[in-house]
Motif scaffolding. Sequence first.
Motif, PDB file in Angstrom:
ATOM      1  N   ASP A   1      29.887  65.162 139.629  1.00 59.10           N
ATOM      2  CA  ASP A   1      28.467  64.732 139.961  1.00 59.10           C
ATOM      3  C   ASP A   1      27.705  65.985 140.416  1.00 59.10           C
ATOM      4  OD1 ASP A   1      28.822  62.265 139.587  1.00 59.10           O
ATOM      5  OD2 ASP A   1      28.997  61.661 141.731  1.00 59.10           O
TER       6      ASP A   1
ATOM      7  N   GLU B   1      11.031  63.714 138.069  1.00 57.43           N
ATOM      8  CA  GLU B   1      10.792  62.350 138.273  1.00 57.43           C
ATOM      9  C   GLU B   1      11.444  61.660 136.941  1.00 57.43           C
ATOM     10  OE1 GLU B   1       6.460  63.943 137.301  1.00 57.43           O
ATOM     11  OE2 GLU B   1       7.944  64.483 138.744  1.00 57.43           O
ATOM     12  N   ASP B   2      11.947  62.548 136.018  1.00 56.95           N
ATOM     13  CA  ASP B   2      12.755  61.931 135.038  1.00 56.95           C
ATOM     14  C   ASP B   2      14.303  61.744 135.253  1.00 56.95           C
ATOM     15  OD1 ASP B   2      10.249  61.857 133.274  1.00 56.95           O
ATOM     16  OD2 ASP B   2      10.809  63.948 132.972  1.00 56.95           O
ATOM     17  N   HIS B   3      14.670  61.998 136.352  1.00 58.78           N
ATOM     18  CA  HIS B   3      16.205  61.928 136.959  1.00 58.78           C
ATOM     19  C   HIS B   3      16.925  60.726 136.606  1.00 58.78           C
ATOM     20  CE1 HIS B   3      19.931  62.086 139.416  1.00 58.78           C
ATOM     21  NE2 HIS B   3      19.897  63.261 138.786  1.00 58.78           N
ATOM     22  N   ALA B   4      16.387  59.703 136.865  1.00 58.35           N
ATOM     23  CA  ALA B   4      17.278  58.646 136.471  1.00 58.35           C
ATOM     24  C   ALA B   4      17.491  58.235 135.075  1.00 58.35           C
ATOM     25  CB  ALA B   4      16.545  57.172 137.012  1.00 58.35           C
ATOM     26  N   GLU B   5      16.465  58.311 134.333  1.00 61.05           N
ATOM     27  CA  GLU B   5      16.327  58.177 132.896  1.00 61.05           C
ATOM     28  C   GLU B   5      17.054  59.255 132.125  1.00 61.05           C
ATOM     29  OE1 GLU B   5      12.288  56.095 131.771  1.00 61.05           O
ATOM     30  OE2 GLU B   5      12.211  57.943 132.635  1.00 61.05           O
ATOM     31  N   TRP B   6      17.048  60.497 132.470  1.00 59.75           N
ATOM     32  CA  TRP B   6      17.961  61.774 132.087  1.00 59.75           C
ATOM     33  C   TRP B   6      19.257  61.494 132.427  1.00 59.75           C
ATOM     34  CZ3 TRP B   6      21.013  64.925 134.562  1.00 59.75           C
ATOM     35  CH2 TRP B   6      21.698  65.946 133.828  1.00 59.75           C
ATOM     36  N   LEU B   7      19.457  60.908 133.526  1.00 57.10           N
ATOM     37  CA  LEU B   7      20.885  60.885 134.044  1.00 57.10           C
ATOM     38  C   LEU B   7      21.667  59.607 132.954  1.00 57.10           C
ATOM     39  CD1 LEU B   7      23.431  61.319 135.615  1.00 57.10           C
ATOM     40  CD2 LEU B   7      22.450  59.906 137.419  1.00 57.10           C
ATOM     41  N   ALA B   8      20.979  58.723 132.604  1.00 57.68           N
ATOM     42  CA  ALA B   8      21.689  57.443 131.832  1.00 57.68           C
ATOM     43  C   ALA B   8      21.771  58.278 130.449  1.00 57.68           C
ATOM     44  CB  ALA B   8      20.920  56.387 131.772  1.00 57.68           C
TER      45      ALA B   8
ATOM     46  N   GLN C   1      24.256  67.381 138.846  1.00 52.64           N
ATOM     47  CA  GLN C   1      23.048  67.553 139.798  1.00 52.64           C
ATOM     48  C   GLN C   1      22.626  68.949 139.646  1.00 52.64           C
ATOM     49  OE1 GLN C   1      21.212  65.272 141.076  1.00 52.64           O
ATOM     50  NE2 GLN C   1      19.671  67.016 141.203  1.00 52.64           N
TER      51      GLN C   1
ATOM     52  N   ARG D   1      24.630  60.889 130.706  1.00 56.64           N
ATOM     53  CA  ARG D   1      26.198  60.299 130.794  1.00 56.64           C
ATOM     54  C   ARG D   1      26.516  59.481 129.221  1.00 56.64           C
ATOM     55  NH1 ARG D   1      25.092  57.127 136.403  1.00 56.64           N
ATOM     56  NH2 ARG D   1      25.958  59.181 137.718  1.00 56.64           N
TER      57      ARG D   1
END
Length: 147
Positions: free
Chosen positions: A32, A10-17, A36, A20
């Motif tokens: 990508d 569930e941390d994916h979006a924050e981790w992705l930022a 992933q 990057r």
Amino acid sequence: MPDITPLRSEDHAEWLALWRGYLSFYESALDDATTQHTFDRLTDAASDLHGAIARSADGRAIGLVHWLTHPATWTSTDYCYLEDLFVASDARGEGAGEALIAHVRDWATAHGSAKVYWLTAQTNETARRLYDRVAARSGFIHYQIAL
């Protein structure tokens, strides 16, 4: 002091930022699919890759760390390689980097590793000030062959 927790799906979006931001800092890019795959491995309990995320007092994700262990010929236990460490630029100097390193050190100690080690760019002076405070330089020079 930031709160450090294991990386979860569930941390994916924050981790992705953060990921990057890390890649940008090192003037690098990954496709990508590789990104992933990396995240999937970091959040898979059966994987040899491990990850944690640092959060500020208000719950905002401000840093990440990834590590793995591997057998070594100079010890009967494993070494722990801290592969990626990144703190968002607006959160640097507040203890997140040191807390993330301490998290990996504590994990490695609990899992019987003989040492924790990592690499950084010679030009990464800000991070090197922290590293010089919390670790000893090995004196080795890193070489690699791209395959």
